[in-house]
Design a protein around this motif. Structure first.
Motif, PDB file in Angstrom:
ATOM      1  N   LEU C  59     -58.511  22.477  29.656  1.00 49.50           N
ATOM      2  CA  LEU C  59     -57.488  23.414  29.187  1.00 49.50           C
ATOM      3  C   LEU C  59     -57.938  24.859  29.375  1.00 49.50           C
ATOM      4  CD1 LEU C  59     -56.144  21.711  25.990  1.00 49.50           C
ATOM      5  CD2 LEU C  59     -54.938  22.110  28.096  1.00 49.50           C
ATOM      6  N   MET C  60     -59.263  25.096  29.118  1.00 42.76           N
ATOM      7  CA  MET C  60     -59.771  26.464  29.244  1.00 42.76           C
ATOM      8  C   MET C  60     -59.635  26.965  30.673  1.00 42.76           C
ATOM      9  SD  MET C  60     -61.427  27.564  26.383  1.00 42.76           S
ATOM     10  CE  MET C  60     -62.055  26.878  24.875  1.00 42.76           C
ATOM     11  N   PHE C  61     -59.868  26.079  31.639  1.00 40.10           N
ATOM     12  CA  PHE C  61     -59.911  26.543  33.025  1.00 40.10           C
ATOM     13  C   PHE C  61     -58.565  26.428  33.717  1.00 40.10           C
ATOM     14  CE2 PHE C  61     -64.342  26.163  32.125  1.00 40.10           C
ATOM     15  CZ  PHE C  61     -64.866  27.228  32.811  1.00 40.10           C
ATOM     16  N   LYS C  62     -57.550  25.973  32.994  1.00 43.96           N
ATOM     17  CA  LYS C  62     -56.224  25.979  33.605  1.00 43.96           C
ATOM     18  C   LYS C  62     -55.692  27.410  33.635  1.00 43.96           C
ATOM     19  CE  LYS C  62     -53.194  22.563  33.219  1.00 43.96           C
ATOM     20  NZ  LYS C  62     -52.358  21.527  32.629  1.00 43.96           N
ATOM     21  N   GLU C  63     -54.749  27.630  34.530  1.00 39.12           N
ATOM     22  CA  GLU C  63     -54.180  28.966  34.611  1.00 39.12           C
ATOM     23  C   GLU C  63     -53.391  29.237  33.331  1.00 39.12           C
ATOM     24  OE1 GLU C  63     -51.467  29.505  37.768  1.00 39.12           O
ATOM     25  OE2 GLU C  63     -51.158  31.622  37.319  1.00 39.12           O
ATOM     26  N   ASP C  64     -53.696  30.382  32.713  1.00 33.79           N
ATOM     27  CA  ASP C  64     -53.029  30.728  31.459  1.00 33.79           C
ATOM     28  C   ASP C  64     -51.777  31.511  31.804  1.00 33.79           C
ATOM     29  OD1 ASP C  64     -52.541  30.892  28.863  1.00 33.79           O
ATOM     30  OD2 ASP C  64     -54.067  32.378  28.393  1.00 33.79           O
ATOM     31  N   TRP C  65     -50.702  30.790  31.989  1.00 32.24           N
ATOM     32  CA  TRP C  65     -49.513  31.383  32.583  1.00 32.24           C
ATOM     33  C   TRP C  65     -48.534  31.824  31.512  1.00 32.24           C
ATOM     34  CZ3 TRP C  65     -44.293  29.634  33.827  1.00 32.24           C
ATOM     35  CH2 TRP C  65     -43.701  30.420  34.825  1.00 32.24           C
ATOM     36  N   VAL C  66     -48.167  33.083  31.553  1.00 32.82           N
ATOM     37  CA  VAL C  66     -47.097  33.564  30.679  1.00 32.82           C
ATOM     38  C   VAL C  66     -45.876  33.765  31.562  1.00 32.82           C
ATOM     39  CG1 VAL C  66     -46.342  35.385  29.139  1.00 32.82           C
ATOM     40  CG2 VAL C  66     -48.713  34.706  29.161  1.00 32.82           C
ATOM     41  N   PRO C  67     -44.797  33.035  31.289  1.00 29.07           N
ATOM     42  CA  PRO C  67     -43.643  33.118  32.194  1.00 29.07           C
ATOM     43  C   PRO C  67     -43.091  34.539  32.242  1.00 29.07           C
ATOM     44  CG  PRO C  67     -43.372  31.329  30.625  1.00 29.07           C
ATOM     45  CD  PRO C  67     -44.561  32.097  30.191  1.00 29.07           C
ATOM     46  N   PRO C  68     -42.717  35.033  33.430  1.00 27.94           N
ATOM     47  CA  PRO C  68     -42.192  36.404  33.529  1.00 27.94           C
ATOM     48  C   PRO C  68     -40.870  36.568  32.801  1.00 27.94           C
ATOM     49  CG  PRO C  68     -41.999  35.225  35.604  1.00 27.94           C
ATOM     50  CD  PRO C  68     -42.845  34.379  34.725  1.00 27.94           C
TER      51      PRO C  68
END
Lengths: 171, 174, 316
Positions: C59-68
């Motif tokens: 989970l830590m290394f997944k992309e921490d994506w905030v939707p635009p």
């Protein structure tokens, strides 16, 4: 309400049931002899290639993963110049095995063919060809076929009469 | 005392922001913060029961209903634009001046030196209960009547008039 | 000395709660697997015990994506709120005599308040994601948790009346003569059901309902923000189990063993019970959930409150 409690209890009892999981790498699953796994090309008992490059397998293949090129040796025996199976497309349906008139192409009980690179899943003829006869140890196509090859002329096959001399007037 | 002033300042600032935000959900978030800081003030003044009820009922239940309604009817950036148009200077200057007068008056009233607040006795929930069921009995009964009226009204409004509704009456089978 | 205890106890509780939450990831998957005739994660470490570590690293290394398209501040705020509220609620739970962070005289109300503030996390997460599945999940969460909070509050009032206090330590002490689950049986059942609904566990996981709403309110979340929602859910299970034990099963009371061991054993049993419910129960439809709550649970809770009060008055 009582039914709900009963189903909860029954699920709880599954704690002591036998597990269905097969612990795969340590414990291999049983594969039946007719398992449709990795495709091979077999040879006759005397070591000759069975494949006569008739293209029937390539035609039967629903995903077009087989490609081959026919050629002949100096005695007129057909064989594939190259024979290529793209296992990244193969769906292991076994239609090629059913279509094959010479029992050359066969599916084997083996599925452990994962690769890191997709290109490595394209098997060439030398990867496919095995040294044995596979599932049909006694069968030899040229022993029952009428064509002539090196070391066997017309009429010398099993249950075959000598060819009729059409220029003779004798019955 | 410092803690009191800090939470009071938080309450004031968040209340002002709750009025002035043009995005409805952001405004509600500030309103929740305001309620929470008021609860903290109650707690510091020795009324933990009132503080807990403030959180449970106001911040936890009523504001969730507000958020629910705004989520149901909010229409994205368009409504934000509209809010921004409505928040023009000439509209809010009058009420602000008037309420500023009130605040100054309030400060003038409470400004004489008083005893420190920290020595207040803690009001237990039992005392609250006794007070509600004793001297304030009439008030409790009146408010319960009001709530019953509200319940009946809500039932009347929510009741379906057509007969088609009866076919999709749903019960739970076990 | 007192200062030292004041530091060690909260840190110890925080550490053990977070460890339990991590361990629950493994425990839940293992138990669910057993109840479905499987083994579950058993590869990472002995018996798969290091699985939570592997999950955390993933989970830590997944992309921490905030939707635009999302409302960014609220989107980031939502998973933080849930973890803060459930961890704060642990502050009032007495694990053993003396082992409690704050001995609050309105401890039970504090718990109710924190669990009601936890709703915001789900609702705001669903709203800020700005996608239709998340919004539906958020709407469902707000209505569901608001309704079940009512029954939860009413059902615990019977316990409060019998113990005469909102302090959880006093409630446990009042159970020396007999645990409250026998006189307050209906209250206990309603509290367990409402606790399930408050933590959004199966069978009441309608806000995330995978088969209808993709993942409900956390559809747009990824990486550790998604992880925080899960940590919050697992701490929530532990919290509700600890509350059931405290209110109805005598807390740390028990013979022979030290109090903290009794508390841990009882809480663990209820956590396993929650996982069993997840393994065994189907998810109700949304209207079933609502009518079940308002038409069945609310009258029972009210009747329980009325009868308890009447009997107590008679005993006095």
């Amino acid at each position: 309400m009582l039914g709900t409690l009963r189903s909860i209890w029954n699920v709880f009892l599954h704690l002591w049931h036998k597990k269905e999981t097969v612990q795969y790498p340590e414990e291999k699953p049983y594969l039946p002899p007719r398992w449709r796994g990795r495709i091979i090309l077999s040879r006759d008992a005397d070591g000759g290639e069975r494949c006569v490059a008739c293209y029937l397998c390539a035609v039967a293949c629903p995903v077009d993963c087989i490609s081959l090129q026919a050629t002949e040796d100096e005695h007129g025996r057909r064989y594939p110049e190259f024979f290529r199976i793209n296992f990244s497309r193969c769906i292991f349906c076994g239609f090629c095995e059913e279509a094959c008139p010479t029992y050359a192409i066969q599916l084997t009980p083996d599925f452990e063919m994962a690769e890191y690179k997709r290109e490595n899943l394209v098997y060439e003829k030398e990867d496919l060809l095995i040294s044995g006869p596979g599932k049909y140890p006694d069968y030899n196509f040229y022993n029952v076929a009428g064509t002539s090859i090196a070391g066997k002329d017309k009429g010398e096959a099993e249950n075959e009469r000598p060819p009729v001399d059409i220029r003779s007037l004798m019955p | 005392m410092t803690f009191f002033y800090i939470s009071a300042a938080v309450a004031l600032i968040s209340s002002v922001l709750a009025i002035s935000r043009s995005n409805a959900v952001h405004a509600l978030l500030y309103a929740i913060v305001s309620l929470l800081s008021v609860a903290l003030i109650f707690f510091m003044l020795g009324a933990p029961f009132a503080a807990a009820l403030e959180v449970v009922i106001y911040a936890g239940a009523i504001m969730v209903l507000f958020v629910f309604v705004i989520m149901m009817i909010s229409s994205g950036p368009g409504s934000t634009q509209q809010e921004r148009r409505w928040m023009n200077f000439r509209l809010w200057i009058g009420p602000s001046v008037l309420s500023a007068v009130l605040i100054i008056e309030l400060f003038a009233v409470i400004s004489p030196p008083r005893e420190p607040m920290s020595a207040k006795p803690v009001i237990e929930s039992k005392q609250v209960g006794i007070a509600l069921m004793g001297p304030y009995m009439l008030g409790v009964e009146l408010s319960s009547l009001l709530l019953t009226a509200g319940l009946v009204g809500a039932y009347h409004l929510g009741k379906r008039k057509d007969d088609a509704a009866q076919t999709e009456d749903v019960t739970i089978h076990d | 000395m007192n200062v030292l205890i004041g530091i060690i106890v909260p840190l110890g509780i925080l550490f053990s709660v977070l460890t339990v939450a991590a361990g629950l990831i493994w425990l839940e998957r293992r138990l669910l697997a057993f109840w479905q005739d499987r083994y579950g994660p058993n590869r990472v470490g002995a018996y798969g015990l290091l699985q939570p570590l592997a999950d955390a690293i993933k989970l830590m290394f997944k992309e921490d994506w905030v939707p635009p398209f999302s409302d960014k501040p609220v989107f980031i705020l939502a998973p933080i709120v849930i973890v803060i509220t459930v961890v704060l609620a642990f502050a009032v739970i007495p694990f053993a005599p003396g082992i409690v962070v704050i001995d609050l005289n309105v401890g039970l109300l504090f718990f109710l308040g924190m669990s009601s503030l936890g709703v915001y996390s789900v609702v705001l997460g669903g709203w800020a994601s700005n996608s239709k599945y998340s919004l539906l999940g958020g709407l469902r969460a707000s209505a569901q948790m608001l309704s079940y909070e009512v029954f939860m509050g009413i059902s615990v009032m019977g316990v409060v009346m019998m113990a005469g206090s909102f302090n959880l330590g006093d409630i446990i002490e009042a159970q020396r003569i007999g645990w409250f689950w026998i006189p307050q049986f209906f209250g206990m059942v309603i509290f367990i059901i409402a606790g399930l609904a408050e933590t959004r566990r199966l069978p009441f996981d309608l806000p995330e309902a995978e088969s209808e709403l993709v993942a409900g309110f956390h559809t747009e979340y990824s990486g550790m923000k998604f992880g925080l929602f899960f940590v919050g859910e697992y701490i929530g299970i532990t919290l509700v189990s600890a509350m059931i034990v405290t209110l109805y099963f005598g807390g740390w009371l028990g013979p022979f063993l030290p109090p903290i061991v009794w508390f841990t054993i009882k809480t663990f049993l209820f956590i396993c019970g929650f996982i069993l419910l997840r393994a065994a129960m189907p998810r109700p439809r949304y209207d079933q959930l609502m009518s079940y709550g308002w038409k069945i649970l609310l009258p029972i809770a009210m009747a329980n409150l009325l009868i308890t009060g009447a009997l107590l008055l008679r005993a006095m």
